[in-house]
Design a protein around this motif. Structure first.
Motif, PDB file in Angstrom:
ATOM      1  N   GLU A   6       6.735  10.025 -21.199  1.00 28.18           N
ATOM      2  CA  GLU A   6       6.092  10.915 -21.725  1.00 28.18           C
ATOM      3  C   GLU A   6       6.276  10.658 -23.298  1.00 28.18           C
ATOM      4  N   SER A   7       5.342  10.935 -24.196  1.00 28.51           N
ATOM      5  CA  SER A   7       5.371  10.990 -25.536  1.00 28.51           C
ATOM      6  C   SER A   7       4.400  12.176 -26.010  1.00 28.51           C
ATOM      7  N   SER A  21       0.951  11.945 -23.700  1.00 27.66           N
ATOM      8  CA  SER A  21       0.656  10.402 -23.137  1.00 27.66           C
ATOM      9  C   SER A  21       1.754  10.133 -22.365  1.00 27.66           C
ATOM     10  N   CYS A  22       1.510   9.218 -21.398  1.00 29.78           N
ATOM     11  CA  CYS A  22       2.345   8.857 -20.323  1.00 29.78           C
ATOM     12  C   CYS A  22       1.887   7.201 -20.310  1.00 29.78           C
ATOM     13  N   VAL A  70      -7.887  14.463 -18.968  1.00 29.61           N
ATOM     14  CA  VAL A  70      -7.183  13.204 -18.497  1.00 29.61           C
ATOM     15  C   VAL A  70      -7.796  12.226 -18.827  1.00 29.61           C
ATOM     16  N   VAL A  71      -7.286  11.078 -19.410  1.00 31.58           N
ATOM     17  CA  VAL A  71      -7.841   9.867 -19.773  1.00 31.58           C
ATOM     18  C   VAL A  71      -7.063   8.625 -19.536  1.00 31.58           C
ATOM     19  N   MET A  78      -2.107   3.366 -20.712  1.00 29.88           N
ATOM     20  CA  MET A  78      -1.641   4.669 -21.042  1.00 29.88           C
ATOM     21  C   MET A  78      -2.583   5.773 -20.552  1.00 29.88           C
ATOM     22  N   VAL A  79      -1.866   6.621 -20.217  1.00 28.46           N
ATOM     23  CA  VAL A  79      -2.795   8.017 -19.787  1.00 28.46           C
ATOM     24  C   VAL A  79      -2.431   9.001 -20.655  1.00 28.46           C
ATOM     25  N   THR A  80      -3.631   9.749 -21.223  1.00 30.65           N
ATOM     26  CA  THR A  80      -3.450  10.498 -22.255  1.00 30.65           C
ATOM     27  C   THR A  80      -3.834  11.889 -21.606  1.00 30.65           C
TER      28      THR A  80
END
Length: 126
Positions: A6-7, A21-22, A70-71, A78-80
């Protein structure tokens, strides 16, 4: 080993916005639902939202519907989790999770997921 990281996050104000984000190891990351959990102090880990493997479907817990999104960005791998209209009770450590057996509809129990990031802090203040 499958790694999820994660960030983002950090500090935000009530009514404001933050994102987390992941990113993760392939092929699991692209072929699995990416699921967000939050853990507030003194509380159990709780389902927040998720996106399906192909980015076409999302799910949210009731308390974040209309505020969080969630996108899955396929180009960035990346998933945010976009968090808008922040509330004090959104303060928590946010984790992304995945399991190869779950590609579409997420399970809300943390026990269902094999792979986890280490989490990132979100702190909402007034």
């Amino acid at each position: 080993q499958v790694q999820l990281t994660e960030s983002g996050g950090g500090g935000g104000q009530v009514g404001g916005s933050l994102s987390v984000s992941c990113i993760g190891s392939e092929p699991v990351f692209s072929n699995s639902a990416i699921v967000w959990f939050s853990k507030a102090p003194g509380k159990d880990r709780e389902f927040v939202g998720a996106v399906s493997w192909n980015g076409e479907n999302t799910w949210y817990r009731d308390s974040v519907k209309g505020r969080f999104t969630v996108v899955r960005d396929k180009a960035k791998n990346m998933v945010t989790l976009q968090m808008n209209s922040l509330k004090l009770e959104d303060t928590a450590v946010y984790y992304c999770a995945a399991d190869p057996a779950i590609a579409m509809t997420p399970l809300t129990s943390p026990a269902a997921y094999r792979y986890w990031g280490r989490g990132t802090q979100v702190t909402v203040s007034s």
